[in-house]
Design an enzyme around this catalytic site. Structure first.
Site, short mmCIF file in Angstrom:
data_model
loop_
_atom_site.label_atom_id
_atom_site.label_comp_id
_atom_site.label_asym_id
_atom_site.label_seq_id
_atom_site.Cartn_x
_atom_site.Cartn_y
_atom_site.Cartn_z
N LYS A 81 18.39 -5.72 -13.47
CA LYS A 81 17.41 -4.68 -13.80
C LYS A 81 17.62 -4.25 -15.24
O LYS A 81 18.73 -3.87 -15.64
CB LYS A 81 17.63 -3.50 -12.84
CG LYS A 81 16.38 -2.96 -12.23
CD LYS A 81 16.73 -1.95 -11.16
CE LYS A 81 15.51 -1.18 -10.71
NZ LYS A 81 15.86 -0.12 -9.76
O1 G3P Z 1 13.32 2.08 -7.51
C1 G3P Z 1 13.33 3.15 -8.37
C2 G3P Z 1 13.72 4.36 -7.65
O2 G3P Z 1 15.05 4.29 -7.27
C3 G3P Z 1 13.43 5.64 -8.35
O3 G3P Z 1 13.11 6.53 -7.35
O4 G3P Z 1 12.79 8.68 -6.30
O5 G3P Z 1 14.46 8.43 -8.17
O6 G3P Z 1 12.02 8.36 -8.65
P1 G3P Z 1 13.09 8.08 -7.63
#
Ligand code: G3P
Length: 212
Positions: A81
């Site tokens: 990533k």
């Molecule tokens: O895959 C990306 C994710 O982990 C981000 O999620 O909920 O932290 O915006 P969030």
């Protein structure tokens, strides 16, 4: 449509391994586990036979490439990533030439997604929930990216990320996102509907009246 689980927690991954096609992690998710990064990624690769995203933390292209080569060496299923920055895209272009798969993360515009595809990214991750958080249209971005990729037949797969609730999942699937990566708690909710519960209850009650 492929379904990934968005967690670095191996208990959650073990429980859902029968269902999911891959796993995404990020530095914040890994930090919650209080375990060495490489150990976590290696263990996840033993549980799920599919793409496992592991994120670099360097900010310069050479540093990202060095980390990427190291992460890719953990297991064939590791996808590196890389954040959507100019050095990040230099790294993606070079890694793509080496056959190392990449997932371009922190994508918030169709232009960023276009550049990621041109650099040879395997996956691009628009962060739907974080766009919604600031009053934007996260799924609108997914639709825009799918349209751009279709125009040029890019092979980069659109991975709807930062999924926060079941409605996001329906919208991603309706748009035709290649993949959605979903946190454990949201994944569990996808099975549920109150009418399923009351339906089972009524069938079982009526069944009591059937002569045995
Ligand atoms: O895959 C990306 C994710 O982990 C981000 O999620 O909920 O932290 O915006 P969030």
């Amino acid at each position: 449509m492929k379904l990934f689980i968005d967690t670095a927690n191996v208990s959650e991954i073990r429980e859902m391994a029968w269902l999911v096609d891959g796993v995404t992690t990020n530095p914040s998710l890994v930090a919650r586990e209080k375990r060495p990064f490489r150990d976590v990624i290696a263990e996840i690769c033993e549980i799920v036979d599919g793409p496992i995203s592991a994120e670099v933390t360097a900010l310069d292209a050479d540093g990202m490439i060095a980390e990427a080569r190291d992460l890719a060496g953990i297991h064939d299923n590791v996808v590196v990533k890389i954040p959507m920055t100019e050095p990040g895209m230099q790294a993606v272009a070079r890694l793509s030439g080496e056959g190392i798969r990449t997932n371009v993360t922190l994508v918030f515009s169709a232009n960023q997604a276009l550049l990621a595809a041109k650099c040879g990214a395997t996956f691009v991750s628009p962060f739907v929930g974080r766009i919604d958080d600031i009053g934007g249209d996260g799924m609108g971005l997914v639709a825009e990216i799918l349209g751009v990729y279709e125009n040029y037949a890019f092979l980069t797969e659109v991975l709807a990320a930062s999924i926060r609730h079941p409605r996001h999942m329906i919208e991603a699937a309706t748009l035709g996102a290649d993949i959605a990566t979903v946190p454990y708690a949201v994944l569990k909710k996808l099975f549920d509907h109150p009418l399923t519960d009351t339906g089972i209850e009524r069938f079982l009650k009526d069944w009591e009246g059937v002569p045995k």
